[in-house]
Design a protein around this motif. Structure first.
Motif, PDB file in Angstrom:
ATOM      1  N   ASN A  89      13.469 -17.093 -14.118  1.00 10.60           N
ATOM      2  CA  ASN A  89      12.790 -16.506 -12.959  1.00 10.60           C
ATOM      3  C   ASN A  89      13.785 -15.918 -11.970  1.00 10.60           C
ATOM      4  O   ASN A  89      13.552 -14.855 -11.390  1.00 10.60           O
ATOM      5  CB  ASN A  89      11.894 -17.538 -12.276  1.00 10.60           C
ATOM      6  CG  ASN A  89      10.672 -17.852 -13.105  1.00 10.60           C
ATOM      7  OD1 ASN A  89      10.265 -17.071 -13.966  1.00 10.60           O
ATOM      8  ND2 ASN A  89      10.075 -19.002 -12.868  1.00 10.60           N
ATOM      9  N   THR A  90      14.906 -16.585 -11.787  1.00  7.19           N
ATOM     10  CA  THR A  90      15.947 -16.066 -10.902  1.00  7.19           C
ATOM     11  C   THR A  90      16.525 -14.772 -11.464  1.00  7.19           C
ATOM     12  O   THR A  90      16.732 -13.805 -10.729  1.00  7.19           O
ATOM     13  CB  THR A  90      17.057 -17.114 -10.696  1.00  7.19           C
ATOM     14  OG1 THR A  90      16.481 -18.292 -10.132  1.00  7.19           O
ATOM     15  CG2 THR A  90      18.145 -16.600  -9.783  1.00  7.19           C
ATOM     16  N   LYS A  92      15.033 -12.633 -13.400  1.00 11.73           N
ATOM     17  CA  LYS A  92      14.051 -11.560 -13.237  1.00 11.73           C
ATOM     18  C   LYS A  92      14.033 -11.035 -11.806  1.00 11.73           C
ATOM     19  O   LYS A  92      13.917  -9.831 -11.590  1.00 11.73           O
ATOM     20  CB  LYS A  92      12.668 -12.028 -13.686  1.00 11.73           C
ATOM     21  CG  LYS A  92      12.594 -12.234 -15.203  1.00 11.73           C
ATOM     22  CD  LYS A  92      11.199 -12.438 -15.735  1.00 11.73           C
ATOM     23  CE  LYS A  92      10.531 -13.668 -15.253  1.00 11.73           C
ATOM     24  NZ  LYS A  92       9.248 -13.943 -15.921  1.00 11.73           N
ATOM     25  N   ASP A  93      14.174 -11.922 -10.836  1.00 10.80           N
ATOM     26  CA  ASP A  93      14.194 -11.494  -9.432  1.00 10.80           C
ATOM     27  C   ASP A  93      15.491 -10.776  -9.070  1.00 10.80           C
ATOM     28  O   ASP A  93      15.470  -9.716  -8.457  1.00 10.80           O
ATOM     29  CB  ASP A  93      14.028 -12.699  -8.491  1.00 10.80           C
ATOM     30  CG  ASP A  93      12.634 -13.283  -8.521  1.00 10.80           C
ATOM     31  OD1 ASP A  93      11.703 -12.595  -8.993  1.00 10.80           O
ATOM     32  OD2 ASP A  93      12.482 -14.430  -8.073  1.00 10.80           O
ATOM     33  N   GLY A  97      15.378  -6.870 -10.321  1.00  8.69           N
ATOM     34  CA  GLY A  97      14.633  -6.506  -9.123  1.00  8.69           C
ATOM     35  C   GLY A  97      14.832  -5.050  -8.749  1.00  8.69           C
ATOM     36  O   GLY A  97      15.350  -4.239  -9.522  1.00  8.69           O
TER      37      GLY A  97
END
Length: 149
Positions: A89-90, A92-93, A97
């Motif tokens: 998730n990190t 992907k962000d 981003g």
């Protein structure tokens, strides 16, 4: 001080890509991916990493990174490695981003992406080895990670 030659010993990160998808992409160094010395910042043309991303359908035809495909790939990868959910998730962000990926101008986008993924996987590692060397590496990473925000 940490062992900068072998950071992979501090966190057991499963391979992101299957061995089969590496076919034809090797630089011929004969060094397994997990044992690479981290002093090399990548080849000037980054053909090996571009090939790896291409073989995994993570690039558009013009070799630009297909961020949607990378997100889907990471979702599939983490489905069987739930302990890495926070790391994915990190990634992907931060890495996929809206901001441009960080790295020197001479570093290609494939290198920037894989470096960002690797850095964030280590930073959010769920199975960190608690040794003096690895504690030093973690402290070093914590000092670097604000640059990714």
């Amino acid at each position: 001080m940490y062992n900068k030659e072998a950071p992979y010993q501090c966190c057991n990160i499963p391979d992101l890509f299957e061995i089969e998808t590496n076919a034809g992409c090797s630089s011929g160094s004969g060094t397994p991916e997990g044992e690479r010395v981290f002093t090399n910042r990548g080849s000037p043309d980054c053909a090996e990493r571009t090939c790896l991303l291409r073989n995994n359908d993570l690039l558009f035809d013009n070799d630009e990174i297909d961020k949607d495909s990378v997100r889907q790939y990471l979702d599939q990868w983490v489905a069987n490695r739930r302990e890495f959910t926070l790391a994915v998730n990190t990634v992907k962000d931060v890495c996929l981003g809206k901001k441009p990926m960080l790295g020197p101008n001479e570093m290609c986008d494939a290198d920037k992406l894989l470096f960002c993924i690797n850095s964030n996987f280590y930073n959010k590692c769920p199975n960190w080895l608690e040794t003096d060397a690895c504690t030093g590496l973690r402290q070093f990473l914590e000092g670097c990670m604000p640059y990714y925000d």
